[in-house]
Scaffold this active site. Structure first.
Site, PDB file in Angstrom:
ATOM      1  N   GLY A  17      53.788  52.817  39.013  1.00 29.09           N
ATOM      2  CA  GLY A  17      53.033  52.045  37.218  1.00 29.09           C
ATOM      3  C   GLY A  17      53.279  50.465  37.060  1.00 29.09           C
ATOM      4  N   SER A  18      53.886  49.654  38.567  1.00 31.58           N
ATOM      5  CA  SER A  18      54.273  48.393  38.006  1.00 31.58           C
ATOM      6  C   SER A  18      53.166  47.252  37.665  1.00 31.58           C
ATOM      7  CB  SER A  18      55.597  48.004  39.191  1.00 31.58           C
ATOM      8  OG  SER A  18      54.609  47.648  39.994  1.00 31.58           O
ATOM      9  N   MET A  95      46.304  56.455  44.896  1.00 30.61           N
ATOM     10  CA  MET A  95      46.239  57.173  46.315  1.00 30.61           C
ATOM     11  C   MET A  95      45.411  58.202  46.366  1.00 30.61           C
ATOM     12  SD  MET A  95      49.398  55.124  47.332  1.00 30.61           S
ATOM     13  CE  MET A  95      49.477  56.229  49.296  1.00 30.61           C
ATOM     14  N   ARG A  96      44.316  57.973  46.285  1.00 29.67           N
ATOM     15  CA  ARG A  96      43.282  58.838  46.779  1.00 29.67           C
ATOM     16  C   ARG A  96      42.037  57.769  47.000  1.00 29.67           C
ATOM     17  NH1 ARG A  96      44.954  63.615  48.060  1.00 29.67           N
ATOM     18  NH2 ARG A  96      42.945  64.338  47.855  1.00 29.67           N
ATOM     19  N   ASN A 112      40.880  46.398  43.406  1.00 31.83           N
ATOM     20  CA  ASN A 112      41.981  47.101  43.737  1.00 31.83           C
ATOM     21  C   ASN A 112      43.051  46.357  43.963  1.00 31.83           C
ATOM     22  OD1 ASN A 112      43.964  49.282  44.809  1.00 31.83           O
ATOM     23  ND2 ASN A 112      43.154  48.368  46.930  1.00 31.83           N
ATOM     24  N   HIS A 114      46.473  44.891  46.734  1.00 27.73           N
ATOM     25  CA  HIS A 114      47.020  45.660  47.856  1.00 27.73           C
ATOM     26  C   HIS A 114      47.697  44.478  47.867  1.00 27.73           C
ATOM     27  CE1 HIS A 114      46.840  47.559  51.625  1.00 27.73           C
ATOM     28  NE2 HIS A 114      46.638  46.363  52.063  1.00 27.73           N
ATOM     29  N   ASP A 150      39.841  49.044  51.597  1.00 23.78           N
ATOM     30  CA  ASP A 150      40.616  47.653  51.481  1.00 23.78           C
ATOM     31  C   ASP A 150      39.432  46.383  51.698  1.00 23.78           C
ATOM     32  OD1 ASP A 150      42.489  48.684  50.390  1.00 23.78           O
ATOM     33  OD2 ASP A 150      43.596  49.727  52.131  1.00 23.78           O
ATOM     34  N   GLN A 178      53.944  38.634  43.285  1.00 25.95           N
ATOM     35  CA  GLN A 178      52.657  37.857  43.586  1.00 25.95           C
ATOM     36  C   GLN A 178      51.876  38.795  42.574  1.00 25.95           C
ATOM     37  OE1 GLN A 178      53.135  34.908  43.593  1.00 25.95           O
ATOM     38  NE2 GLN A 178      54.770  34.700  43.875  1.00 25.95           N
ATOM     39  N   GLU A 179      51.664  40.380  43.602  1.00 27.29           N
ATOM     40  CA  GLU A 179      50.677  41.277  42.799  1.00 27.29           C
ATOM     41  C   GLU A 179      50.439  41.298  41.317  1.00 27.29           C
ATOM     42  OE1 GLU A 179      50.878  45.640  44.940  1.00 27.29           O
ATOM     43  OE2 GLU A 179      51.820  44.804  46.117  1.00 27.29           O
TER      44      GLU A 179
HETATM   45  C1  GRF Z   1      51.664  48.159  45.223  1.00 24.45           C
HETATM   46  O1  GRF Z   1      52.167  47.955  46.176  1.00 24.45           O
HETATM   47  C2  GRF Z   1      49.641  48.483  45.442  1.00 24.45           C
HETATM   48  O2  GRF Z   1      49.302  46.714  46.326  1.00 24.45           O
HETATM   49  C3  GRF Z   1      49.259  49.270  46.419  1.00 24.45           C
HETATM   50  O3  GRF Z   1      50.526  50.201  45.376  1.00 24.45           O
HETATM   51  C4  GRF Z   1      52.070  49.897  44.983  1.00 24.45           C
HETATM   52  C5  GRF Z   1      51.810  50.517  43.563  1.00 24.45           C
HETATM   53  O4  GRF Z   1      52.853  49.894  42.888  1.00 24.45           O
HETATM   54  N1  GRF Z   1      48.570  49.563  46.037  1.00 24.45           N
HETATM   55  P1  GRF Z   1      52.975  50.346  41.506  1.00 24.45           P
HETATM   56  O5  GRF Z   1      52.642  52.131  41.451  1.00 24.45           O
HETATM   57  O6  GRF Z   1      51.838  49.407  41.047  1.00 24.45           O
HETATM   58  O7  GRF Z   1      53.711  50.168  41.425  1.00 24.45           O
END
Ligand code: GRF
Length: 210
Positions: A17-18, A95-96, A112, A114, A150, A178-179
């Site tokens: 959940g970051s 993850m589904r 999403n 990625h 994706d 960066q995410e």
């Molecule tokens: C992230 O790297 C995201 O890009 C991918 O799954 C990971 C989830 O990390 N889809 P978090 O649970 O948000 O920390």
């Protein structure tokens, strides 16, 4: 908080959940004008649920294992999200794979994040895929979710140079930074509206219109 319904979002998680935390922080810092109406996890042990609770956000655990088929699981997700009047669904480490029942309920309203520069390295373990391939530049992408894994229209991307000394883990850590930066930006752009999809291309509203 009383944000208008057009800026209410639901966040779907499965783990750490970051990225959810990055959205929570951006809202608190007023970099993102939104309200997280609901966080749903398909796993009861997802650490992200605790992050949501700490921020006073409603949470639900809906396990896919409790439903005989994907459609039934997705119908429940859709019902709970609609009940909170969320205008946008943000996948954050969910993850589904999502099927038509969910995708058709929220057309062009699912995002999403990625950890690669799509269309390179879709699927799981994208940072390791990039590192093993020997790319010199890796990165992160926020995209609209379609039936292609994706593969939906790209809203934001950030490049991350790969250093010779990198391991998959150090690279993944810099990609994650960066995410966390681009996900709130992308959510804000999408919630602002006025954008169009032309072919595969996401075209943001002209600056004056935003
Ligand atoms: C992230 O790297 C995201 O890009 C991918 O799954 C990971 C989830 O990390 N889809 P978090 O649970 O948000 O920390």
């Amino acid at each position: 908080m009383g944000t208008d319904t057009a800026r209410r979002i639901a966040v779907l998680i499965s783990g750490r959940g970051s990225n959810l935390q990055a959205l929570i922080d951006a809202i608190a810092d007023r970099r993102l004008r939104a309200e997280i109406a609901l966080v749903i996890s398909n796993r009861a042990d997802a650490a992200g649920l605790e992050r949501a609770r700490a921020a006073g956000i409603e949470t639900l655990t809906i396990s896919h294992r409790d439903y005989p088929a994907r459609e039934a699981f997705e119908e429940v997700l859709v019902r709970e999200i609609r009940r909170r009047r969320a205008a946008l669904v943000c996948l954050a480490g969910f993850m589904r794979l999502l099927g038509r029942t969910f995708l058709d309920a929220f057309p062009n309203a699912i995002l999403n994040v990625h950890p690669s520069l799509l269309p390179a390295f879709p699927g799981v373990d994208a940072q390791r895929q990039a590192w093993e391939h020997g790319t010199k530049v890796a990165g992160a992408t926020v995209h609209l979710v379609t039936g292609d894994l994706d593969g939906g229209p790209i809203v934001c991307q950030a490049a991350v140079p790969v250093a010779d000394a990198d391991t998959p883990e150090t690279l993944a850590a810099r990609i994650l930074e960066q995410e966390h930066r681009i996900y709130p930006e992308a959510v804000d752009i999408v919630l602002d509206g006025g954008w169009t999809i032309q072919g595969r291309r996401f075209r943001p509203a002209a600056p004056a219109a935003r």
